[in-house]
Design a protein around this motif. Sequence first.
Motif, PDB file in Angstrom:
ATOM      1  N   LEU A  22      26.957  42.249  38.553  1.00 55.83           N
ATOM      2  CA  LEU A  22      28.067  42.292  39.495  1.00 55.83           C
ATOM      3  C   LEU A  22      29.182  41.349  39.047  1.00 55.83           C
ATOM      4  O   LEU A  22      30.365  41.682  39.131  1.00 55.83           O
ATOM      5  N   ARG A  23      28.807  40.194  38.524  1.00 56.49           N
ATOM      6  CA  ARG A  23      29.822  39.261  37.994  1.00 56.49           C
ATOM      7  C   ARG A  23      30.568  39.888  36.817  1.00 56.49           C
ATOM      8  O   ARG A  23      31.787  39.759  36.709  1.00 56.49           O
ATOM      9  N   ARG A  24      29.854  40.564  35.932  1.00 56.96           N
ATOM     10  CA  ARG A  24      30.504  41.208  34.780  1.00 56.96           C
ATOM     11  C   ARG A  24      31.437  42.338  35.233  1.00 56.96           C
ATOM     12  O   ARG A  24      32.496  42.550  34.636  1.00 56.96           O
ATOM     13  N   ALA A  25      31.060  43.047  36.288  1.00 58.82           N
ATOM     14  CA  ALA A  25      31.891  44.137  36.808  1.00 58.82           C
ATOM     15  C   ALA A  25      33.090  43.620  37.603  1.00 58.82           C
ATOM     16  O   ALA A  25      33.958  44.396  37.981  1.00 58.82           O
ATOM     17  N   ASN A  26      33.160  42.320  37.826  1.00 62.21           N
ATOM     18  CA  ASN A  26      34.247  41.688  38.575  1.00 62.21           C
ATOM     19  C   ASN A  26      35.415  41.310  37.661  1.00 62.21           C
ATOM     20  O   ASN A  26      36.306  40.580  38.058  1.00 62.21           O
ATOM     21  N   ALA A  27      35.425  41.814  36.446  1.00 66.79           N
ATOM     22  CA  ALA A  27      36.469  41.510  35.472  1.00 66.79           C
ATOM     23  C   ALA A  27      37.823  42.027  35.960  1.00 66.79           C
ATOM     24  O   ALA A  27      37.888  43.085  36.595  1.00 66.79           O
ATOM     25  N   PRO A  28      38.898  41.300  35.658  1.00 70.25           N
ATOM     26  CA  PRO A  28      40.233  41.729  36.116  1.00 70.25           C
ATOM     27  C   PRO A  28      40.572  43.172  35.766  1.00 70.25           C
ATOM     28  O   PRO A  28      41.123  43.900  36.592  1.00 70.25           O
ATOM     29  N   GLU A  29      40.231  43.618  34.556  1.00 68.62           N
ATOM     30  CA  GLU A  29      40.568  44.992  34.158  1.00 68.62           C
ATOM     31  C   GLU A  29      39.767  46.037  34.936  1.00 68.62           C
ATOM     32  O   GLU A  29      40.201  47.184  35.055  1.00 68.62           O
ATOM     33  N   LEU A  30      38.617  45.667  35.487  1.00 72.21           N
ATOM     34  CA  LEU A  30      37.826  46.598  36.283  1.00 72.21           C
ATOM     35  C   LEU A  30      38.194  46.545  37.763  1.00 72.21           C
ATOM     36  O   LEU A  30      37.939  47.499  38.498  1.00 72.21           O
ATOM     37  N   MET A  31      38.774  45.447  38.188  1.00 72.41           N
ATOM     38  CA  MET A  31      39.118  45.271  39.598  1.00 72.41           C
ATOM     39  C   MET A  31      40.604  45.471  39.869  1.00 72.41           C
ATOM     40  O   MET A  31      41.060  45.309  40.991  1.00 72.41           O
ATOM     41  N   ASP A  32      41.354  45.853  38.850  1.00 74.70           N
ATOM     42  CA  ASP A  32      42.804  46.014  38.963  1.00 74.70           C
ATOM     43  C   ASP A  32      43.207  46.957  40.088  1.00 74.70           C
ATOM     44  O   ASP A  32      44.150  46.692  40.823  1.00 74.70           O
ATOM     45  N   HIS A  33      42.500  48.064  40.256  1.00 75.07           N
ATOM     46  CA  HIS A  33      42.839  49.057  41.287  1.00 75.07           C
ATOM     47  C   HIS A  33      42.178  48.764  42.627  1.00 75.07           C
ATOM     48  O   HIS A  33      42.292  49.556  43.564  1.00 75.07           O
ATOM     49  N   LEU A  34      41.483  47.622  42.723  1.00 75.48           N
ATOM     50  CA  LEU A  34      40.756  47.285  43.952  1.00 75.48           C
ATOM     51  C   LEU A  34      41.191  45.945  44.522  1.00 75.48           C
ATOM     52  O   LEU A  34      40.409  45.273  45.192  1.00 75.48           O
ATOM     53  N   GLY A  35      42.398  45.538  44.237  1.00 70.06           N
ATOM     54  CA  GLY A  35      42.911  44.300  44.807  1.00 70.06           C
ATOM     55  C   GLY A  35      42.609  43.056  43.997  1.00 70.06           C
ATOM     56  O   GLY A  35      42.860  41.949  44.438  1.00 70.06           O
ATOM     57  N   GLY A  36      42.032  43.200  42.808  1.00 69.65           N
ATOM     58  CA  GLY A  36      41.755  42.065  41.938  1.00 69.65           C
ATOM     59  C   GLY A  36      40.332  41.541  42.097  1.00 69.65           C
ATOM     60  O   GLY A  36      39.597  41.949  42.993  1.00 69.65           O
ATOM     61  N   PRO A  37      39.946  40.642  41.195  1.00 68.37           N
ATOM     62  CA  PRO A  37      38.585  40.088  41.218  1.00 68.37           C
ATOM     63  C   PRO A  37      38.277  39.362  42.528  1.00 68.37           C
ATOM     64  O   PRO A  37      39.160  38.805  43.173  1.00 68.37           O
ATOM     65  N   GLU A  38      36.999  39.382  42.886  1.00 63.42           N
ATOM     66  CA  GLU A  38      36.521  38.691  44.075  1.00 63.42           C
ATOM     67  C   GLU A  38      36.112  37.264  43.728  1.00 63.42           C
ATOM     68  O   GLU A  38      35.772  36.969  42.584  1.00 63.42           O
ATOM     69  N   SER A  39      36.101  36.413  44.734  1.00 62.43           N
ATOM     70  CA  SER A  39      35.618  35.044  44.556  1.00 62.43           C
ATOM     71  C   SER A  39      34.100  35.060  44.393  1.00 62.43           C
ATOM     72  O   SER A  39      33.436  36.055  44.727  1.00 62.43           O
ATOM     73  N   GLU A  40      33.534  33.979  43.922  1.00 66.13           N
ATOM     74  CA  GLU A  40      32.078  33.887  43.787  1.00 66.13           C
ATOM     75  C   GLU A  40      31.396  34.074  45.143  1.00 66.13           C
ATOM     76  O   GLU A  40      30.382  34.760  45.236  1.00 66.13           O
ATOM     77  N   GLU A  41      31.976  33.508  46.179  1.00 68.42           N
ATOM     78  CA  GLU A  41      31.409  33.663  47.523  1.00 68.42           C
ATOM     79  C   GLU A  41      31.401  35.136  47.944  1.00 68.42           C
ATOM     80  O   GLU A  41      30.412  35.632  48.500  1.00 68.42           O
ATOM     81  N   GLN A  42      32.483  35.848  47.676  1.00 70.26           N
ATOM     82  CA  GLN A  42      32.549  37.271  48.005  1.00 70.26           C
ATOM     83  C   GLN A  42      31.522  38.072  47.199  1.00 70.26           C
ATOM     84  O   GLN A  42      30.883  38.978  47.726  1.00 70.26           O
ATOM     85  N   LEU A  43      31.371  37.732  45.918  1.00 70.66           N
ATOM     86  CA  LEU A  43      30.394  38.432  45.079  1.00 70.66           C
ATOM     87  C   LEU A  43      28.977  38.232  45.591  1.00 70.66           C
ATOM     88  O   LEU A  43      28.190  39.185  45.630  1.00 70.66           O
ATOM     89  N   ILE A  44      28.652  37.015  45.960  1.00 73.32           N
ATOM     90  CA  ILE A  44      27.307  36.724  46.469  1.00 73.32           C
ATOM     91  C   ILE A  44      27.059  37.510  47.760  1.00 73.32           C
ATOM     92  O   ILE A  44      25.980  38.085  47.952  1.00 73.32           O
TER      93      ILE A  44
END
Length: 176
Positions: A22-44
């Motif tokens: 999930l952390r690897r999928a949180n990369a800026p280029e993968l989250m560009d169309h979803l409002g950008g990367p999430e914080s660690e707290e959001q990922l957890i």
Amino acid sequence: MERTAASSVRLEPWSRSDLQLLRRANAPELMDHLGGPESEEQLIGRHGRYVALSADRTGRGRMFRIALPGEAEAVGTIGFWERTWKGQEVYETGWAVLAEFQGRGIASAATLAVAEQARAENKHRYLHAYPSVDNGASNGVCRKAGFQLIGACEIEYPPGHPMLTHDWRLDLHPER
């Protein structure tokens, strides 16, 4: 990747050990169309929801890691979950394929496989996907997987962040 490799995509149930994916999928280029990367707290928090959804056996949905033969690590994420859409209970799907594995048909093959998982639940008639209108790759996945384009709509993702998306729909039980 040859077509046969995309057809050998495996969906493996999401587990507690998948936080790093999930952390690897949180990369800026993968989250560009979803409002950008999430914080660690959001990922957890999201990881906890994925684990709980995958443990639930009431048909609310499932989350998976996408695996390929010959790859030691998972190459992406995909799942389906319940949502109310226009007064009807449906499934929604979403996916992320790690950047180094994109363009090989993996997302399309995984989407077909997740549709089969949703169909097997025999609970909801439709599976929807809501990619950003600007996300050509994800809209292409929907088209290749046999979804019907219903039209443009506005979705909040993440909550509080409105985005213009396409509403794609796949009939899981056309015989009904």
